[in-house]
Design a protein around this motif. Structure first.
Motif, PDB file in Angstrom:
ATOM      1  N   MET A  55       0.828  -1.203   0.000  1.00  0.00           N
ATOM      2  CA  MET A  55       0.000   0.000   0.000  1.00  0.00           C
ATOM      3  C   MET A  55       0.864   1.256   0.000  1.00  0.00           C
ATOM      4  O   MET A  55       0.599   2.219  -0.731  1.00  0.00           O
ATOM      5  N   LEU A  56       1.939   1.260   0.792  1.00  0.00           N
ATOM      6  CA  LEU A  56       2.804   2.436   0.858  1.00  0.00           C
ATOM      7  C   LEU A  56       3.667   2.579  -0.395  1.00  0.00           C
ATOM      8  O   LEU A  56       4.187   3.663  -0.669  1.00  0.00           O
ATOM      9  N   ASP A  57       3.849   1.498  -1.140  1.00  0.00           N
ATOM     10  CA  ASP A  57       4.525   1.583  -2.434  1.00  0.00           C
ATOM     11  C   ASP A  57       3.636   2.238  -3.493  1.00  0.00           C
ATOM     12  O   ASP A  57       4.115   2.634  -4.558  1.00  0.00           O
ATOM     13  N   THR A  58       2.347   2.337  -3.193  1.00  0.00           N
ATOM     14  CA  THR A  58       1.373   2.802  -4.188  1.00  0.00           C
ATOM     15  C   THR A  58       0.788   4.158  -3.863  1.00  0.00           C
ATOM     16  O   THR A  58       0.528   4.968  -4.749  1.00  0.00           O
ATOM     17  N   VAL A  59       0.575   4.427  -2.574  1.00  0.00           N
ATOM     18  CA  VAL A  59      -0.211   5.568  -2.107  1.00  0.00           C
ATOM     19  C   VAL A  59       0.689   6.582  -1.411  1.00  0.00           C
ATOM     20  O   VAL A  59       1.700   6.223  -0.795  1.00  0.00           O
ATOM     21  N   ALA A  60       0.323   7.846  -1.472  1.00  0.00           N
ATOM     22  CA  ALA A  60       0.909   8.888  -0.625  1.00  0.00           C
ATOM     23  C   ALA A  60      -0.100   9.205   0.479  1.00  0.00           C
ATOM     24  O   ALA A  60      -1.238   9.600   0.193  1.00  0.00           O
ATOM     25  N   LEU A  61       0.302   8.994   1.708  1.00  0.00           N
ATOM     26  CA  LEU A  61      -0.556   9.259   2.861  1.00  0.00           C
ATOM     27  C   LEU A  61      -0.138  10.570   3.508  1.00  0.00           C
ATOM     28  O   LEU A  61       1.032  10.759   3.867  1.00  0.00           O
ATOM     29  N   TYR A  62      -1.098  11.473   3.669  1.00  0.00           N
ATOM     30  CA  TYR A  62      -0.870  12.760   4.313  1.00  0.00           C
ATOM     31  C   TYR A  62      -1.640  12.774   5.632  1.00  0.00           C
ATOM     32  O   TYR A  62      -2.833  12.450   5.667  1.00  0.00           O
ATOM     33  N   LEU A  63      -0.962  13.164   6.694  1.00  0.00           N
ATOM     34  CA  LEU A  63      -1.559  13.191   8.025  1.00  0.00           C
ATOM     35  C   LEU A  63      -1.423  14.586   8.616  1.00  0.00           C
ATOM     36  O   LEU A  63      -0.321  15.140   8.653  1.00  0.00           O
ATOM     37  N   LEU A  64      -2.528  15.128   9.079  1.00  0.00           N
ATOM     38  CA  LEU A  64      -2.536  16.344   9.893  1.00  0.00           C
ATOM     39  C   LEU A  64      -3.193  15.955  11.214  1.00  0.00           C
ATOM     40  O   LEU A  64      -4.403  16.075  11.387  1.00  0.00           O
ATOM     41  N   PRO A  65      -2.390  15.422  12.149  1.00  0.00           N
ATOM     42  CA  PRO A  65      -2.984  14.810  13.336  1.00  0.00           C
ATOM     43  C   PRO A  65      -3.791  15.772  14.201  1.00  0.00           C
ATOM     44  O   PRO A  65      -4.802  15.383  14.785  1.00  0.00           O
ATOM     45  N   CYS A  66      -3.333  17.032  14.295  1.00  0.00           N
ATOM     46  CA  CYS A  66      -4.027  17.981  15.173  1.00  0.00           C
ATOM     47  C   CYS A  66      -4.241  19.295  14.438  1.00  0.00           C
ATOM     48  O   CYS A  66      -3.354  20.165  14.415  1.00  0.00           O
ATOM     49  N   VAL A  67      -5.405  19.455  13.849  1.00  0.00           N
ATOM     50  CA  VAL A  67      -5.752  20.673  13.127  1.00  0.00           C
ATOM     51  C   VAL A  67      -5.748  21.879  14.060  1.00  0.00           C
ATOM     52  O   VAL A  67      -5.339  22.980  13.668  1.00  0.00           O
ATOM     53  N   ASN A  68      -6.163  21.670  15.293  1.00  0.00           N
ATOM     54  CA  ASN A  68      -6.504  22.751  16.225  1.00  0.00           C
ATOM     55  C   ASN A  68      -5.637  22.667  17.485  1.00  0.00           C
ATOM     56  O   ASN A  68      -6.116  22.302  18.558  1.00  0.00           O
ATOM     57  N   PRO A  69      -4.337  22.989  17.379  1.00  0.00           N
ATOM     58  CA  PRO A  69      -3.459  22.781  18.534  1.00  0.00           C
ATOM     59  C   PRO A  69      -3.778  23.672  19.730  1.00  0.00           C
ATOM     60  O   PRO A  69      -3.662  23.222  20.879  1.00  0.00           O
ATOM     61  N   ASP A  70      -4.186  24.918  19.495  1.00  0.00           N
ATOM     62  CA  ASP A  70      -4.506  25.797  20.619  1.00  0.00           C
ATOM     63  C   ASP A  70      -5.692  25.255  21.407  1.00  0.00           C
ATOM     64  O   ASP A  70      -5.711  25.288  22.637  1.00  0.00           O
ATOM     65  N   GLY A  71      -6.701  24.780  20.682  1.00  0.00           N
ATOM     66  CA  GLY A  71      -7.863  24.215  21.358  1.00  0.00           C
ATOM     67  C   GLY A  71      -7.504  22.999  22.186  1.00  0.00           C
ATOM     68  O   GLY A  71      -7.992  22.830  23.309  1.00  0.00           O
ATOM     69  N   ARG A  72      -6.625  22.144  21.644  1.00  0.00           N
ATOM     70  CA  ARG A  72      -6.222  20.949  22.393  1.00  0.00           C
ATOM     71  C   ARG A  72      -5.508  21.336  23.682  1.00  0.00           C
ATOM     72  O   ARG A  72      -5.781  20.772  24.750  1.00  0.00           O
ATOM     73  N   ASP A 114     -11.980  21.055  29.778  1.00  0.00           N
ATOM     74  CA  ASP A 114     -11.893  19.796  29.039  1.00  0.00           C
ATOM     75  C   ASP A 114     -13.077  19.557  28.091  1.00  0.00           C
ATOM     76  O   ASP A 114     -13.104  18.538  27.393  1.00  0.00           O
ATOM     77  N   MET A 115     -14.022  20.491  28.021  1.00  0.00           N
ATOM     78  CA  MET A 115     -15.134  20.353  27.082  1.00  0.00           C
ATOM     79  C   MET A 115     -15.108  21.432  25.999  1.00  0.00           C
ATOM     80  O   MET A 115     -16.095  21.620  25.283  1.00  0.00           O
ATOM     81  N   TRP A 116     -13.987  22.125  25.853  1.00  0.00           N
ATOM     82  CA  TRP A 116     -13.871  23.146  24.816  1.00  0.00           C
ATOM     83  C   TRP A 116     -13.875  22.489  23.434  1.00  0.00           C
ATOM     84  O   TRP A 116     -13.214  21.485  23.213  1.00  0.00           O
ATOM     85  N   ARG A 117     -14.588  23.094  22.482  1.00  0.00           N
ATOM     86  CA  ARG A 117     -14.770  22.509  21.153  1.00  0.00           C
ATOM     87  C   ARG A 117     -14.048  23.282  20.038  1.00  0.00           C
ATOM     88  O   ARG A 117     -13.507  22.680  19.107  1.00  0.00           O
ATOM     89  N   LYS A 118     -14.031  24.591  20.131  1.00  0.00           N
ATOM     90  CA  LYS A 118     -13.643  25.448  19.005  1.00  0.00           C
ATOM     91  C   LYS A 118     -12.137  25.748  19.029  1.00  0.00           C
ATOM     92  O   LYS A 118     -11.390  25.206  19.827  1.00  0.00           O
ATOM     93  N   ASN A 119     -11.708  26.606  18.098  1.00  0.00           N
ATOM     94  CA  ASN A 119     -10.346  27.129  18.210  1.00  0.00           C
ATOM     95  C   ASN A 119     -10.346  28.263  19.239  1.00  0.00           C
ATOM     96  O   ASN A 119     -11.319  28.447  19.976  1.00  0.00           O
ATOM     97  N   ARG A 120      -9.284  29.047  19.282  1.00  0.00           N
ATOM     98  CA  ARG A 120      -9.174  30.059  20.341  1.00  0.00           C
ATOM     99  C   ARG A 120      -9.226  31.483  19.776  1.00  0.00           C
ATOM    100  O   ARG A 120      -8.654  32.417  20.335  1.00  0.00           O
TER     101      ARG A 120
END
Length: 351
Positions: free
Chosen positions: A106-123, A131-137
């Motif tokens: 699969m890795l010989d065929t496909v390019a996999l792109y990962l953005l593990p944490c779109v919203n780092p400030d929120g995390r 601990d129940m915050w949903r949005k960005n900051r």
């Protein structure tokens, strides 16, 4: 139990350092609203077609800050794929084993792109303040309320307040001041603009669902003239069209259903949990979501690449929302979700 933003970044950096033939850091053009640098990770084997000719898969997580397990899931998926390729290690996920030879192919065929944490400030805010915050900051001028719901901010019927979308800054579903107003979302758009992406998934929690378009209206396959391009945007009003249903070509709807079912089956193979494959509208109406935007791009502009967009809602719902968003033991959920994501990678590799 859950990784901080720095720890997520450290895992990605370690993969790039130890497997530079497989892993490439992709610094993104926008820092977060509070200035945190953001990078994506590409995993692609050195053998095989050139990167720009490979099917691409883009997986993102952490869009909603309180959904803590999904960024961890994505970096663990990356670790497992690199170990399978470099060491010949099978990926064992409960009752489902993905053989190393299959993953290598699969890795010989496909390019996999990962953005593990779109919203780092929120995390970070979730892990240190609320601990129940949903949005960005985002600081919303003229209000006492912060944050934009990043999964209502994309340029697909932005500002149409259908169902669970709002123009009110103090709601958890605030769509922002304009389509792609938020730097975190501009990074998602940049990845779709810059790289070939055939399949996209935004990983969320919770409800045990595999969702495909459309989110704002029921699907229909007979009237191409009834489509989102004819609907005014930025109105801060609902659609206001009784009986409106969004066109989707029959072949595309069949593809979405087939692939969603494939993901569901591979999730179930891990420990028997049966996720439901369904259009987004079935959960509740929304506009401005990442997965609908990814799919809508080639319809709005035929010059753009066709990208099948999904949202995966990991883990069950329950009476305790905190336990559903960030369970005390996320490991079984992460394992089954990883199997579902590997199914999407397999679909891409098969062409």
């Amino acid at each position: 139990m859950y990784r901080t933003v720095a720890q997520l970044d450290a895992v990605a950096a370690q993969l790039v350092a130890t497997a530079p033939d497989l892993c490439t850091a992709l610094p993104l053009p926008q820092s977060s609203i509070q200035g945190t640098p953001v990078s994506a990770l590409r995993i692609a084997a050195p053998d095989g077609p050139p990167i720009d000719r490979r099917p691409g898969v883009l997986l993102i997580g952490g869009t909603h800050a309180r959904e803590l397990m999904n960024p961890d899931l994505l970096v663990e998926l990356a670790v497992d794929l690199v170990a399978a390729y470099r060491n010949g290690t099978d990926v064992v996920l409960g009752n489902r084993t993905w053989p190393a030879a299959q993953l290598r192919a699969m890795l010989d065929t496909v390019a996999l792109y990962l953005l593990p944490c779109v919203n780092p400030d929120g995390r970070t805010y979730v892990m240190t303040v609320d601990d129940m915050w949903r949005k960005n900051r985002r600081d919303n001028p003229g209000t006492k309320c912060d944050g934009v719901d990043l999964n209502r901010n994309a340029d697909i019927l932005w500002g149409v307040t259908e169902g669970q979308t709002s123009c009110a800054p103090c709601t958890d579903i605030y769509c922002g001041s304009g389509a792609f107003s938020e730097p975190e979302n501009k990074n998602v758009k940049h990845l779709l603009d810059t790289y070939r992406v055939d399949h996209f998934a935004d990983v969320h929690s919770f409800s045990e669902l595999v969702i495909y378009p459309w989110g704002h209206a029921a699907n229909q396959t007979t009237d191409p003239a009834q489509n989102f391009r004819t609907v005014p945007t930025g109105t801060c009003r609902p659609l206001g069209k009784p009986g409106y249903a969004e066109y989707i070509a029959p072949d595309d709807l069949a593809e979405f259903r087939t692939v969603a079912q494939r993901i569901v089956d591979e999730i179930a193979a891990v420990r028997g949990r049966r996720y439901s494959p369904e259009p987004g509208m079935t959960l509740y109406p929304t506009t401005g979501t990442h997965s609908d935007y990814a799919w809508s791009r080639h319809l709005a502009d035929p010059a753009l690449h066709k990208t099948y967009g999904y949202t995966i809602e990991t883990g069950p719902s329950g009476d305790d929302a905190r336990e559903a968003f960030h369970p005390r033991d996320p490991e079984p959920i992460k394992r089954e979700a990883e199997s579902g994501l590997l199914a999407l990678l397999e679909v891409a590799a098969a062409g």
